[in-house]
Design an enzyme around this catalytic site. Structure first.
Site, PDB file in Angstrom:
ATOM      1  N   LYS A   1       1.625   4.151  -3.033  1.00 53.46           N
ATOM      2  CA  LYS A   1       1.454   5.606  -2.890  1.00 53.46           C
ATOM      3  C   LYS A   1       2.759   6.335  -3.185  1.00 53.46           C
ATOM      4  O   LYS A   1       2.756   7.413  -3.784  1.00 53.46           O
ATOM      5  CB  LYS A   1       0.965   5.930  -1.470  1.00 53.46           C
ATOM      6  CG  LYS A   1      -0.470   5.502  -1.208  1.00 53.46           C
ATOM      7  CD  LYS A   1      -1.455   6.565  -1.639  1.00 53.46           C
ATOM      8  CE  LYS A   1      -2.883   6.146  -1.454  1.00 53.46           C
ATOM      9  NZ  LYS A   1      -3.844   7.240  -1.438  1.00 53.46           N
TER      10      LYS A   1
ATOM     11  N   TYR B   1       0.847  -1.203   0.000  1.00 53.71           N
ATOM     12  CA  TYR B   1       0.000   0.000   0.000  1.00 53.71           C
ATOM     13  C   TYR B   1       0.882   1.253   0.000  1.00 53.71           C
ATOM     14  O   TYR B   1       0.750   2.131  -0.865  1.00 53.71           O
ATOM     15  CB  TYR B   1      -0.927  -0.018   1.217  1.00 53.71           C
ATOM     16  CG  TYR B   1      -1.576   1.321   1.475  1.00 53.71           C
ATOM     17  CD1 TYR B   1      -2.449   1.886   0.555  1.00 53.71           C
ATOM     18  CD2 TYR B   1      -1.293   2.041   2.644  1.00 53.71           C
ATOM     19  CE1 TYR B   1      -3.014   3.126   0.783  1.00 53.71           C
ATOM     20  CE2 TYR B   1      -1.865   3.271   2.886  1.00 53.71           C
ATOM     21  CZ  TYR B   1      -2.719   3.820   1.948  1.00 53.71           C
ATOM     22  OH  TYR B   1      -3.269   5.053   2.175  1.00 53.71           O
TER      23      TYR B   1
ATOM     24  N   ARG C   1       0.190   6.885  17.770  1.00 56.33           N
ATOM     25  CA  ARG C   1      -0.146   7.424  16.454  1.00 56.33           C
ATOM     26  C   ARG C   1      -0.532   8.895  16.586  1.00 56.33           C
ATOM     27  O   ARG C   1      -0.897   9.351  17.671  1.00 56.33           O
ATOM     28  CB  ARG C   1      -1.346   6.675  15.842  1.00 56.33           C
ATOM     29  CG  ARG C   1      -1.063   5.220  15.502  1.00 56.33           C
ATOM     30  CD  ARG C   1      -0.175   5.103  14.271  1.00 56.33           C
ATOM     31  NE  ARG C   1       0.114   3.725  13.926  1.00 56.33           N
ATOM     32  CZ  ARG C   1       1.114   3.000  14.446  1.00 56.33           C
ATOM     33  NH1 ARG C   1       1.920   3.525  15.378  1.00 56.33           N
ATOM     34  NH2 ARG C   1       1.321   1.762  14.057  1.00 56.33           N
TER      35      ARG C   1
END
Ligand code: UFG
Length: 328
Positions: free
Chosen positions: A145, A141, A221
């Site tokens: 990108k 993924y 995060r």
């Protein structure tokens, strides 16, 4: 002039469509509905159903609409799925970008804002992560990108298509009145999964590992509200319209929260106890991802406003009133 929103029926795309409408722009949407939802698109917005890799469809859109700029959200975006099906990710994501840039160059559209991701950095050497940090994706993924970013760079040089690439950290939350929000199937993101506990849809949230080198052992995060993200896209559009150069900006709060802190914050917002299990680490999860969003401040005048309580409250307003998402 229209703004073409690729993936405008998805989570982030649909919030941008609404915001574009609210400031008097004319968004038009292309979506193949693999993951998007029809009710997420306002009925007065022109919707083209189909795949971006269909050049005839793109030609029809660019011919029918005077497309001033493109906001490109359409992509497959599940990290775990990308490990099992890398070709799907390279086909969909890179293939979509190639078809889009070809159509833009054929029709003379020279501005694009692109959704990239913190996944282009992989496991960082240090945090906060600046845009100059090493680019070492740890999954297909992120690799797809990064490839899309590089394609935009070279195509931009050759054909004069200017771009703002926005590398999102952990996007969450919903339109403040809870009328649209996040509806992924399957859901893999932390905040919607946590909120399924007070909704009675799951007995507990499983924390993926509590033995990371962080203060409470759970992953950290950088959570960013979707409305702040929308604001960054509008500013990026204005930057390009004002003749601004191509750029790449991280989007995050610049502050990290652990999984346990997110559960505690959700308990405060919902007023309910949220049961927790501790499970194994999820393969590929870095211990700590926190953005330096200074460049977005300098270039776009952007700064995240919403803190985690506000982000979770907006997500809760959506999920509480739409327990089955757009199928509610
Ligand atoms: N987590 C849990 N339990 C769950 C779900 C998540 O403990 O049931 C943890 C994860 O291990 C992680 C954190 O919560 O530490 C956040 O997980 P998410 O799946 O919500 O988000 P990620 O950080 O994995 O992924 C996000 C974006 C991706 C992007 C990635 C970049 O959603 O699109 O950041 O690393 F690729």
């Amino acid at each position: 002039m229209a703004i073409l929103v690729c993936g405008g029926a998805g989570y982030i795309g649909s919030h941008n469509v609404r915001a574009l409408l609210a400031r008097g722009e004319k968004p038009v949407v292309i979506d193949n509905f693999l993951t998007g939802h029809k009710p997420a698109v306002p009925t007065d917005v022109r919707l083209y159903e189909g795949d971006m890799r269909d050049p005839a469809l793109l030609d029809a859109i660019f011919s029918e609409q005077h497309v001033d700029a493109v906001l490109h959200f359409a992509a497959s975006s599940l990290v775990g799925e990308s490990m099992a099906q890398p070709l799907k990710y390279f086909q969909n994501n890179i293939g979509g970008m190639l078809a889009l840039l070809e159509a833009m160059s054929r029709h003379g559209t020279d501005k694009i804002v692109f959704s990239s991701t913190a996944a282009v950095y992989g496991e960082p050497d240090s945090v906060p992560i600046s845009e100059d940090a090493p680019l070492r994706p740890t999954n297909p993924y992120g690799e797809s990108k990064l490839a899309m970013e590089r394609i935009m760079h070279w195509v931009g040089q050759a054909y004069g298509i200017r771009s703002v690439i926005l590398r999102y950290f952990n996007v969450a939350g919903a339109w403040p009145d809870g009328s649209i929000g996040e509806d992924h199937r399957p859901e893999t993101h932390l905040i919607p999964l946590i909120l399924q506990v007070p909704l009675g849809k799951r007995p507990a949230i499983t924390i993926f590992g509590d033995d990371y080198p962080t203060p409470d052992g759970t992953c950290i995060r950088d959570y960013l509200g979707v409305m702040d993200l929308v604001d960054a896209h509008l500013r990026a559009l204005d930057h390009l319209r004002g003749g601004g150069e191509s750029t790449i900006c991280n989007l995050g709060n610049g502050e990290g929260f652990s999984v346990r802190q997110m559960v505690e914050a959700a308990q405060r917002v919902t007023g309910q106890n949220i049961a927790v299990n501790v499970g194994a680490r999820r393969p590929g999860d870095p211990a700590r991802l926190v953005a330096s969003a200074e460049r977005a401040g300098h270039i776009l005048g952007w700064r995240a406003q919403a803190g985690i309580a506000e982000i979770i409250a907006s997500a809760w307003a959506w999920h509480r009133t739409h327990p089955n998402g757009f199928a509610s």
